[in-house]
Write a protein that holds these residues in place. Structure first.
Motif, PDB file in Angstrom:
ATOM      1  N   ALA A 719       0.962  -1.151   0.158  1.00  0.00           N
ATOM      2  CA  ALA A 719      -0.075  -0.058  -0.026  1.00  0.00           C
ATOM      3  C   ALA A 719       0.937   1.147   0.054  1.00  0.00           C
ATOM      4  O   ALA A 719       1.666   1.409   0.819  1.00  0.00           O
ATOM      5  CB  ALA A 719      -1.168  -0.083   1.169  1.00  0.00           C
ATOM      6  N   VAL A 721       1.726   5.420  -0.166  1.00  0.00           N
ATOM      7  CA  VAL A 721       1.058   6.845  -0.119  1.00  0.00           C
ATOM      8  C   VAL A 721       1.667   7.691  -1.069  1.00  0.00           C
ATOM      9  O   VAL A 721       3.057   7.871  -0.849  1.00  0.00           O
ATOM     10  CB  VAL A 721       1.356   7.208   1.427  1.00  0.00           C
ATOM     11  CG1 VAL A 721       0.817   8.675   1.492  1.00  0.00           C
ATOM     12  CG2 VAL A 721       0.849   6.181   2.476  1.00  0.00           C
ATOM     13  N   MET A 757      -5.724  10.088   6.150  1.00  0.00           N
ATOM     14  CA  MET A 757      -4.864  10.382   5.204  1.00  0.00           C
ATOM     15  C   MET A 757      -4.367  11.935   5.223  1.00  0.00           C
ATOM     16  O   MET A 757      -5.153  12.684   5.390  1.00  0.00           O
ATOM     17  CB  MET A 757      -5.325  10.205   3.625  1.00  0.00           C
ATOM     18  CG  MET A 757      -5.552   8.691   3.557  1.00  0.00           C
ATOM     19  SD  MET A 757      -3.965   7.564   3.772  1.00  0.00           S
ATOM     20  CE  MET A 757      -2.863   8.288   2.522  1.00  0.00           C
ATOM     21  N   LYS A 761      -2.937  13.752  -0.053  1.00  0.00           N
ATOM     22  CA  LYS A 761      -2.293  12.347  -0.284  1.00  0.00           C
ATOM     23  C   LYS A 761      -3.422  11.297  -0.317  1.00  0.00           C
ATOM     24  O   LYS A 761      -4.660  11.493  -0.196  1.00  0.00           O
ATOM     25  CB  LYS A 761      -1.586  12.099   1.006  1.00  0.00           C
ATOM     26  CG  LYS A 761      -0.415  13.061   1.271  1.00  0.00           C
ATOM     27  CD  LYS A 761       0.752  12.662   0.306  1.00  0.00           C
ATOM     28  CE  LYS A 761       2.100  13.550   0.944  1.00  0.00           C
ATOM     29  NZ  LYS A 761       3.183  13.242   0.043  1.00  0.00           N
ATOM     30  N   SER A 763      -4.029   6.750  -0.829  1.00  0.00           N
ATOM     31  CA  SER A 763      -3.169   5.469  -0.650  1.00  0.00           C
ATOM     32  C   SER A 763      -3.629   4.616  -1.903  1.00  0.00           C
ATOM     33  O   SER A 763      -4.984   4.423  -2.130  1.00  0.00           O
ATOM     34  CB  SER A 763      -3.536   4.605   0.508  1.00  0.00           C
ATOM     35  OG  SER A 763      -3.199   3.479   0.576  1.00  0.00           O
ATOM     36  N   GLU A 800       5.712   6.168  -0.290  1.00  0.00           N
ATOM     37  CA  GLU A 800       5.923   5.767   0.937  1.00  0.00           C
ATOM     38  C   GLU A 800       5.006   4.604   1.072  1.00  0.00           C
ATOM     39  O   GLU A 800       3.991   4.569   0.690  1.00  0.00           O
ATOM     40  CB  GLU A 800       5.981   6.792   1.952  1.00  0.00           C
ATOM     41  CG  GLU A 800       6.715   7.923   1.808  1.00  0.00           C
ATOM     42  CD  GLU A 800       6.465   8.870   2.656  1.00  0.00           C
ATOM     43  OE1 GLU A 800       5.671   8.704   3.510  1.00  0.00           O
ATOM     44  OE2 GLU A 800       7.318  10.031   2.825  1.00  0.00           O
ATOM     45  N   ARG A 802       2.616   2.593   3.266  1.00  0.00           N
ATOM     46  CA  ARG A 802       1.599   2.995   4.276  1.00  0.00           C
ATOM     47  C   ARG A 802       1.872   2.121   5.467  1.00  0.00           C
ATOM     48  O   ARG A 802       1.945   0.841   5.437  1.00  0.00           O
ATOM     49  CB  ARG A 802       0.399   2.836   3.908  1.00  0.00           C
ATOM     50  CG  ARG A 802      -0.838   3.237   4.674  1.00  0.00           C
ATOM     51  CD  ARG A 802      -2.101   3.235   3.907  1.00  0.00           C
ATOM     52  NE  ARG A 802      -3.256   3.550   4.859  1.00  0.00           N
ATOM     53  CZ  ARG A 802      -4.580   3.160   4.533  1.00  0.00           C
ATOM     54  NH1 ARG A 802      -4.875   2.884   3.568  1.00  0.00           N
ATOM     55  NH2 ARG A 802      -5.440   3.615   5.650  1.00  0.00           N
TER      56      ARG A 802
END
Length: 803
Positions: A719, A721, A757, A761, A763, A800, A802
């Motif tokens: 997952a 971000v 979030m 942003k 996900s 990044e 998650r």
């Protein structure tokens, strides 16, 4: 052309030949016989009756009780016709008679009185109402005094006849006459034909002393003949003449008009009869009309003329529209005593122009437009004069008034027998060829290995050697042409690769639930470039029928949207259409529009609706994307297919993508802009358009198959971000590029944008499948490959994991 076989037999011997067999022979010789019509239509027991007495029916004002002599008895018949009367010879259908349509006549009781049969009109005998003389259109038909009670009425009415209906092609105008058909049948049966006699005693008075003639439009009317007949008695035509006209599909009027129509059908030469006294000036002037000049034609319509219309005038005003229809101001009527017969050669283009401009077609104009025989113009005039003398008691004045500048020489064709045989692919002897030309009554000579042929002027279609080839072939017999295979190597017919793929596209789109639409190639200038895949100059019509159809389209989508609007306005909840058609982009070197084939589709409404299960699913972007993806998979382009966000005028800014194949844009897909939907009165509507040429002409790599591996795969889910504007396709591309040879599949399975979030942003979750077909992977190998993916995502996309 309707051809009475009884009438035809007067010109050529057809005895002993069944009409159906004759029709078959004519068809095999090149003129199709569309129908063989039995005019009796199976009628029986229809006889001549003599009305001895007529009295009113005591119980019905509109019925009469008639005592009718039917030969072997006097019988009572109830009749409601307004024109029935004592002393008439009539047509009687006796009890047991069968009329057209299988109608059986029985004894009946009408208002208490016995009726032993029926007194008939012509319509009840199967004759069309439009062919019945106006005098008998509303009642029974009255037979001539010479009819004998008790005898069959069918021969008297010409209903013991068989009529052949010829389906003529435009080049065979020679068969638009009985004599023309007689020539054809004579050639088929190897029989001689005979012309009708045209003899009469001329008056000592001269036609030129009664009428003056001037032709000011020689180019349009190179030949004009006028004959004058005095002391004419206008009356009903004899029954034989009426019968022949009705068999030919012409309505009888009076003996003068009927004679001109009879000669028209016999010779194929249109004639017209003027009332001499109504001409007033005793002069005929043929000229082009003055602009805005008026004439009232025989159909009582006032017509405004143009300067290119040829008219017959009395020197002051038009009295006929040349070759099309006469004028009401010179019409023959019951009081006419002197008649001027017109027989002329009007050029086809002149008559066609007048007929077209006035939307007025007649038997005369149909023949002039196809070309008449210039050598029958005089013969037809003489034949009409002879019949007027015989049937109307006329006195034909000596000579004719003529203007003749017409070249009547026949067309000459030179052709060799070898040329004929090479074109037919067979061997016909010279003897057979000359026999056929003799039967066709073609004047010819054989010299130096060639046939020198003078085609008769009645055959306006014979101009070039290939015309002679056709004549030889059809008379020799198309059935005699041998069946042969081509000598050279040949390939069987089949679809090209492009055609086969296009057929696959159609099958897939219809299998996906879309219906094929065919829309106009023309649109308005404003809509021509809307949704276009590429920009190019538009092509406009010089003289468009309307502004909405003035410009060639550059996209298929606008017209498909019109179809959706039309259907949804009529309570169609779901509409799914596709079209394969051409768009037109700029010009080619030849100056013509560059034509390109596109595929477009549009869907709106519900995509799934199972009312029993309570399941409903509306159309969305991914439904249409799935259809496009499935099509590309069928065509072998899945690996090269990508979708990239784009902006297209008239489409939703966040739900529109360009479709790319190996990095080349081939189309667009997305939702209509809400403003566009509102303007078209539509709900959510999704469209796509592909350049079909680019899709179908792109080479597809060879397909290889591999056995199913016995080694397991390993799946890792991540997952990520990322920035909200980051496209999932970009992330997926990074994963595929960095995953190495062990990464076999990447699948997007989740998108989250919620409270937990960070602002700006989102996900995105992917499932990654690692696999080696030759061995089992270790955890260390998978971790190394997976770390490379994560590192590439962080460096190239700022992604990044998650937590």
């Amino acid at each position: 052309m309707l051809v009475s076989t009884k009438w035809l037999s007067e010109y050529v011997n057809t005895q002993g030949l069944n009409p159906k067999d004759l029709g078959e022979k004519i068809t095999r010789s090149g003129i199709e016989v569309d129908a063989v019509i039995d005019r009796s239509q199976g009628m029986t027991n229809v006889v001549v009756g003599y009305v001895k007495e007529k009295v009113k029916h005591p119980e019905a004002d509109k019925l009469n009780i008639c005592q009718v002599d039917v030969g072997d008895e006097i019988t009572q018949i109830i009749c409601g016709a307004p024109n029935v009367d004592a002393g008439q010879k009539v047509i009687v259908a006796r009890p047991g008679a069968v009329l057209p349509g299988g109608i059986k006549i029985k004894k009946a009781k009408l208002r208490g009185e016995i009726s032993n049969g029926m007194i008939c009109s012509l319509q009840e005998l199967g004759i069309e109402g439009r062919l019945v003389s106006k005098a008998y259109a509303e009642g029974i038909y009255v037979l001539p005094e010479t009819a004998v009670p008790g005898e069959s009425a069918l021969p008297l009415l010409g209903l013991d006849d068989i009529v052949l209906e010829l389906g003529l092609t435009p080049n065979r105008s020679d068969a638009l006459s009985m004599l023309g058909v007689a020539y054809e049948v004579g050639a088929i049966l190897s029989e001689d034909m005979k012309y009708p006699e045209a003899s009469y005693t001329e008056s000592i008075e001269k036609a030129e002393d009664y009428i003056k003639l001037r032709v000011d439009a020689i180019e349009e009317n190179p030949l004009y003949i006028a004959k004058v007949v005095k002391n004419v008695q206008v009356k009903e035509s004899p029954l034989w003449l009426q019968n022949r006209l009705m068999a030919a599909g012409v309505r009888p009027h009076n003996n003068v008009v009927d004679i001109t129509n009879y000669v028209l059908m016999e010779y194929g030469q249109p004639l017209h009869a003027f009332d001499y006294d109504r001409l007033a000036t005793k002069e005929i002037v043929v000229r082009l009309a003055n602009e805005e000049e008026k004439i009232v034609t025989l159909d009582d319509q006032e017509r405004t003329l143009k300067s290119n219309h040829l008219v017959i005038t009395n020197g002051k005003e038009p009295v006929a529209l040349a070759g099309v229809m006469g004028g009401a101001n010179s019409e023959v009527h019951d009081g006419t005593t002197t008649v001027v017969i017109e027989s002329a050669y009007f050029t086809a283009s002149s008559v066609r122009q007048s007929s077209k401009d006035h939307n007025l077609r007649s038997d005369a104009s149909a023949r002039y437009e196809k070309g008449v025989d210039p050598n029958r113009v005089v013969l037809a005039a003489e034949r009409a004069a002879s019949l007027l003398a015989e049937l109307a008691g006329g006195e034909v004045l000596a000579g004719s008034v003529v203007v003749d500048k017409l070249d009547k020489s026949p067309a000459e064709v030179i052709v060799s027998p070898d040329f004929i045989n090479s074109r037919l692919g067979m061997k016909i002897s010279l003897e057979d060829m000359t026999s056929i030309l003799t039967r066709l009554k073609f004047d010819f000579q054989v010299a130096n290995g060639y046939l020198y042929i003078k085609a008769p002027t009645r055959r306006q279609d014979i101009k070039i050697p290939e015309d002679i080839v056709e004549e030889i072939a059809r008379m020799y017999g198309y059935d005699e042409i041998p069946m042969t295979l081509p000598v050279e190597e040949s390939k069987p017919g089949g679809l090209t690769s492009y055609q086969a793929k296009r057929r696959q596209v159609r099958g897939f789109m219809e299998g996906a639930g879309l219906y094929q639409a065919i829309t106009y190639s023309l649109t308005s200038k404003e809509m021509a470039q809307k949704f276009a895949l590429e920009s190019a100059p538009v092509t406009e019509l010089l003289m468009p029928m309307s502004e909405e159809r003035s410009t060639l389209r550059q996209s298929l989508i606008p017209h498909l949207l019109e179809a959706v609007t039309y259907n949804t306005a009529r309570q169609a909840d779901t509409v799914a259409l596709y079209e394969i058609g051409s768009v037109f982009l700029g010009e080619t070197e030849s100056g013509l529009p560059q034509e390109q084939e596109h595929l477009a589709g549009v869907i709106a409404g519900k995509w799934v609706e199972h009312s029993w299960q309570g399941e409903k699913k509306s159309v969305d972007f991914f439904v249409l994307k799935g259809i496009v993806g499935g099509l590309m998979d069928l065509l072998g382009h899945t690996a090269d297919l990508t979708f990239e966000r784009t902006v297209v005028e008239g489409m939703h800014p966040g739900r529109t993508a360009s479709i790319q194949l190996a990095g080349v844009e081939i189309g667009i897909i997305g939702q209509l802009h809400p403003a566009e939907q509102k303007a078209r009165d539509l709900k959510e509507t999704y469209v796509f358009e592909l350049n079909l040429v680019k899709v179908l002409t792109k080479e597809v790599e060879t397909l290889y198959y591999a056995p199913v591996s016995k080694f397991p795969s390993i799946t890792r889910d991540i997952a990520l971000v990322v920035e909200r504007e980051k496209a999932a396709g970009e992330l997926q591309a990074i994963i595929q590029q960095s995953g190495g040879k062990l990464l076999k599949a990447v699948h997007l399975f989740d998108l989250y944008e919620g409270e937990k979030m960070e602002p700006g942003k989102k996900s995105i979750a992917f499932s990654l499948t690692y696999f080696d077909p030759e061995r089992t992977l270790t955890d260390e190998e998978v971790v190394n490959a997976h770390n490379k993916v994560l590192k590439a995502l962080a460096e190239q996309a700022g992604a990044e994991l998650r937590g």
